[in-house]
Design an enzyme around this catalytic site. Structure first.
Site, mmCIF file in Angstrom:
data_model
loop_
_atom_site.group_PDB
_atom_site.id
_atom_site.type_symbol
_atom_site.label_atom_id
_atom_site.label_comp_id
_atom_site.label_asym_id
_atom_site.label_seq_id
_atom_site.Cartn_x
_atom_site.Cartn_y
_atom_site.Cartn_z
ATOM 1 N N HIS A 26 36.838 -5.069 -6.673
ATOM 2 C CA HIS A 26 36.373 -3.692 -6.607
ATOM 3 C C HIS A 26 37.552 -2.739 -6.785
ATOM 4 C CE1 HIS A 26 32.439 -4.725 -4.271
ATOM 5 N NE2 HIS A 26 32.527 -5.326 -5.437
ATOM 6 N N GLU A 54 38.525 -0.221 -5.004
ATOM 7 C CA GLU A 54 39.270 -0.014 -3.761
ATOM 8 C C GLU A 54 40.202 -1.195 -3.491
ATOM 9 O OE1 GLU A 54 34.913 1.164 -2.737
ATOM 10 O OE2 GLU A 54 35.946 -0.115 -4.194
ATOM 11 N N CYS A 68 31.757 -0.871 -0.289
ATOM 12 C CA CYS A 68 30.961 -1.969 0.265
ATOM 13 C C CYS A 68 31.621 -2.432 1.563
ATOM 14 C CB CYS A 68 30.885 -3.128 -0.740
ATOM 15 S SG CYS A 68 32.438 -4.047 -0.900
ATOM 16 N N CYS A 81 35.266 -3.838 1.044
ATOM 17 C CA CYS A 81 36.243 -2.778 0.828
ATOM 18 C C CYS A 81 36.452 -1.944 2.088
ATOM 19 C CB CYS A 81 35.821 -1.902 -0.343
ATOM 20 S SG CYS A 81 35.863 -2.784 -1.913
#
Length: 148
Positions: A77, A79, A105, A108
């Site tokens: 992801h 992040e 999510c 993260c």
């Protein structure tokens, strides 16, 4: 008109997401401290591995709904990539703000908490109520960005 700081850094996250190699959703992230960009990230496959743009999306092929079974994905992801890039280059992000084009999510969220992120400014929503609950519990300031 000149953008305020939040608008400016969110635009930078929007630019970062243009590098995404994900077929389902493009996300960008920027980590900022004292009005200085420390790290950026976008979602995509790890370095030196095939991109989903080139080989297809495993999650789409298996009809995995958004927000579920994160482990069944080649990509990191945005992040995660921003946090990893800061660590890779020896940049402390303790006390920083994370600007991201999508609500984090749970994976993260946990990384951001342990990395010392103190504020998350996010744009779109994501179907992960647990992530928001754990971020609030950890005392992370959460702001949903309004670009109107």
């Amino acid at each position: 008109m000149r953008p305020n700081w939040d608008e400016y850094f969110m635009k930078m996250a929007e630019i970062a997401k243009t590098r995404s190699t994900c077929l389902r959703r493009k996300v960008g992230a920027v980590i900022v401290k004292n009005k200085r960009i420390l790290s950026t990230g976008y979602n995509g496959a790890p370095t030196n591995t095939a991109h989903c743009l080139d080989i297809g999306c495993m999650r789409a092929e298996q009809k995995i709904p958004s927000g579920q079974r994160h482990e069944l994905c080649r990509g990191l992801h945005a992040e995660q990539n921003a946090i990893i890039q800061a660590a890779y280059h020896g940049v402390s992000i303790e006390g920083a703000t994370l600007y991201v084009t999508l609500q984090p999510c749970i994976l993260c969220a946990k990384m951001a908490i342990n990395a010392g992120i103190k504020k998350i400014i996010f744009k779109g929503t994501y179907p992960d109520e647990l992530s928001m609950n754990i971020l609030k519990e950890a005392g992370i300031e959460l702001i949903q960005f309004d670009d109107k």
